[in-house]
Design an enzyme around this catalytic site. Structure first.
Site, PDB file in Angstrom:
ATOM      1  N   SER A  43       0.848  -1.190   0.000  1.00  0.00           N
ATOM      2  CA  SER A  43       0.000   0.000   0.000  1.00  0.00           C
ATOM      3  C   SER A  43       0.879   1.233   0.000  1.00  0.00           C
ATOM      4  CB  SER A  43      -0.894   0.019   1.238  1.00  0.00           C
ATOM      5  OG  SER A  43      -1.465   1.317   1.359  1.00  0.00           O
ATOM      6  N   HIS A  60      -0.828  -1.306  -4.340  1.00  0.00           N
ATOM      7  CA  HIS A  60      -2.156  -1.031  -3.779  1.00  0.00           C
ATOM      8  C   HIS A  60      -2.319   0.485  -3.641  1.00  0.00           C
ATOM      9  CE1 HIS A  60      -5.726  -2.285  -1.451  1.00  0.00           C
ATOM     10  NE2 HIS A  60      -5.442  -1.282  -0.630  1.00  0.00           N
ATOM     11  N   ASP A  84      -4.651   3.396  -2.458  1.00  0.00           N
ATOM     12  CA  ASP A  84      -5.768   3.689  -1.546  1.00  0.00           C
ATOM     13  C   ASP A  84      -6.351   5.070  -1.800  1.00  0.00           C
ATOM     14  OD1 ASP A  84      -6.023   1.419   0.278  1.00  0.00           O
ATOM     15  OD2 ASP A  84      -3.991   1.916   0.930  1.00  0.00           O
ATOM     16  N   MET A 132      -9.170   7.826  -0.861  1.00  0.00           N
ATOM     17  CA  MET A 132     -10.087   8.214   0.227  1.00  0.00           C
ATOM     18  C   MET A 132     -10.669   9.589  -0.056  1.00  0.00           C
ATOM     19  SD  MET A 132      -7.743   7.113   3.437  1.00  0.00           S
ATOM     20  CE  MET A 132      -6.842   5.560   3.466  1.00  0.00           C
ATOM     21  N   HIS A 149      -8.004   0.706  -4.585  1.00  0.00           N
ATOM     22  CA  HIS A 149      -8.972   0.481  -3.502  1.00  0.00           C
ATOM     23  C   HIS A 149      -9.734   1.784  -3.280  1.00  0.00           C
ATOM     24  CE1 HIS A 149      -9.507  -0.527   1.101  1.00  0.00           C
ATOM     25  NE2 HIS A 149     -10.656  -0.469   0.457  1.00  0.00           N
ATOM     26  N   MET A 182     -12.082   3.906  -1.414  1.00  0.00           N
ATOM     27  CA  MET A 182     -12.803   4.124  -0.146  1.00  0.00           C
ATOM     28  C   MET A 182     -13.555   5.432  -0.302  1.00  0.00           C
ATOM     29  SD  MET A 182      -9.752   2.885   2.364  1.00  0.00           S
ATOM     30  CE  MET A 182      -8.525   3.108   1.083  1.00  0.00           C
ATOM     31  N   MET A 202     -11.342  -6.327   4.655  1.00  0.00           N
ATOM     32  CA  MET A 202     -10.630  -5.344   5.479  1.00  0.00           C
ATOM     33  C   MET A 202     -10.420  -5.899   6.881  1.00  0.00           C
ATOM     34  SD  MET A 202      -9.969  -2.716   3.596  1.00  0.00           S
ATOM     35  CE  MET A 202      -9.283  -1.718   4.912  1.00  0.00           C
ATOM     36  N   PHE A 251      -7.074   4.702   7.498  1.00  0.00           N
ATOM     37  CA  PHE A 251      -5.722   5.041   7.955  1.00  0.00           C
ATOM     38  C   PHE A 251      -4.814   3.814   7.906  1.00  0.00           C
ATOM     39  CE2 PHE A 251      -8.681   7.919   9.935  1.00  0.00           C
ATOM     40  CZ  PHE A 251      -8.095   9.156   9.713  1.00  0.00           C
ATOM     41  N   ASP A 292      -6.433  -6.662   3.914  1.00  0.00           N
ATOM     42  CA  ASP A 292      -5.860  -5.313   3.963  1.00  0.00           C
ATOM     43  C   ASP A 292      -6.052  -4.706   5.349  1.00  0.00           C
ATOM     44  OD1 ASP A 292      -5.072  -2.696   3.454  1.00  0.00           O
ATOM     45  OD2 ASP A 292      -6.740  -2.243   2.111  1.00  0.00           O
TER      46      ASP A 292
HETATM   47  C1  DX5 Z   1      -6.566   1.483   5.128  1.00  0.00           C
HETATM   48  C2  DX5 Z   1      -6.031   1.144   3.762  1.00  0.00           C
HETATM   49  C3  DX5 Z   1      -4.896   0.213   3.818  1.00  0.00           C
HETATM   50  C4  DX5 Z   1      -3.698   0.752   4.550  1.00  0.00           C
HETATM   51  C5  DX5 Z   1      -2.966  -0.422   5.101  1.00  0.00           C
HETATM   52  O1  DX5 Z   1      -7.724   2.207   4.984  1.00  0.00           O
HETATM   53  O2  DX5 Z   1      -7.027   0.535   2.967  1.00  0.00           O
HETATM   54  O3  DX5 Z   1      -4.530  -0.233   2.526  1.00  0.00           O
HETATM   55  O4  DX5 Z   1      -2.845   1.517   3.761  1.00  0.00           O
HETATM   56  O5  DX5 Z   1      -1.945   0.068   5.918  1.00  0.00           O
HETATM   57  P1  DX5 Z   1      -1.240  -0.885   6.983  1.00  0.00           P
HETATM   58  O6  DX5 Z   1      -0.667  -2.029   6.236  1.00  0.00           O
HETATM   59  O7  DX5 Z   1      -0.218   0.033   7.577  1.00  0.00           O
HETATM   60  O8  DX5 Z   1      -2.303  -1.301   7.948  1.00  0.00           O
HETATM   61 ZN    ZN Z   2      -6.410  -0.434   1.059  1.00  0.00          ZN
END
Ligand code: DX5
Ligand code: ZN
Length: 216
Positions: free
Chosen positions: A7, A32, A34, A36, A66, A68, A137, A143, A175
């Site tokens: 990620s 990956h 992410d 948001m 991903h 979100m 998840m 975060f 994840d």
């Molecule tokens: C959280 C993200 C994850 C995050 C994982 O909302 O979807 O992909 O970056 O981070 P770690 O591996 O540090 O938990």
């Molecule tokens: Zn993610």
């Protein structure tokens, strides 16, 4: 051998391309990404222009996007156009899952559906035969750096069993809080793909961290 999807939320954005190349060279099969929106989750990350730049700089890298975000349907085409290989969206988003899946397919991407820690795996049942991937998840999305929630393991097991019983072939991805301590349990429970952010990019040796996770 597990598939590793680092990620890049935990990468150093001052040297993003360098960090991406480092983990790919170390054996990560995808990145990956992410996204948001500050609405579906209480945080804002990065979006289409960043993906487009990374894809231009590394055209052969596979991006595991991903989303979100509350309205994935509005953004599928933009992320597909920017270089997404696979688009994960949340079952809990505000759009109709069938419409989002249709849009992802029409855009030429692989399709993944994602569930948050409080959503039962059974809610995915009607969609499983249309998916390339299910993302479970193991933290509340929003975060990096959170603690792994072991309830994800039961869901992985249930989804693996459903996949076998129904003769399906979607991949299982996990994840959140995945690290050297939790990853073996994830693989044992059925995870094919491990997403890891802080466990890789905050490690003293990120390449070694990728190698260690991939060897599981
Ligand atoms: C959280 C993200 C994850 C995050 C994982 O909302 O979807 O992909 O970056 O981070 P770690 O591996 O540090 O938990
Ligand atoms: Zn993610």
């Amino acid at each position: 051998m597990a598939i590793i999807s680092p990620s890049i939320l935990s990468a150093d954005f001052c040297r993003l391309e360098e960090d991406c190349r480092l983990v790919l060279d170390a054996g990560a099969q995808m990145l990956h990404f992410d996204v948001m929106d500050g609405h579906f989750v209480p945080n804002i990350s990065f979006g289409v222009p960043v993906l487009a730049s990374l894809h231009r700089g590394m055209p052969s890298a596979f991006f595991d996007v991903h989303l979100m975000i509350s309205h994935p349907l509005d953004y599928v085409d933009a992320f597909a156009g920017a270089g997404a290989g696979l688009i994960n969206f949340h079952l809990e988003s505000e759009d109709d899952p069938g419409d989002v899946l249709h849009a992802i397919r029409a855009a030429g991407c692989k399709a993944g559906m994602t569930i948050k820690p409080d959503t039962p795996a059974g809610y995915l049942s009607t969609w499983l035969d249309q998916l390339d991937l299910v993302l479970v998840m193991s933290v509340e999305p929003g975060f990096g750096g959170q603690k792994f929630q072991s309830s994800a393991l039961r869901k992985l097991e249930a989804l693996k069993a459903a996949r076998k019983a129904r003769g399906l072939d979607f991949l299982l991805e996990v994840d959140g809080g995945v690290n050297a301590g939790t990853a073996p349990f994830c693989v044992e429970a059925g995870a094919d793909i491990l997403v890891a952010g802080s466990a890789i990019f905050s490690a003293a040796d990120p390449a070694a961290a990728v190698g260690a996770l991939a060897s599981l």
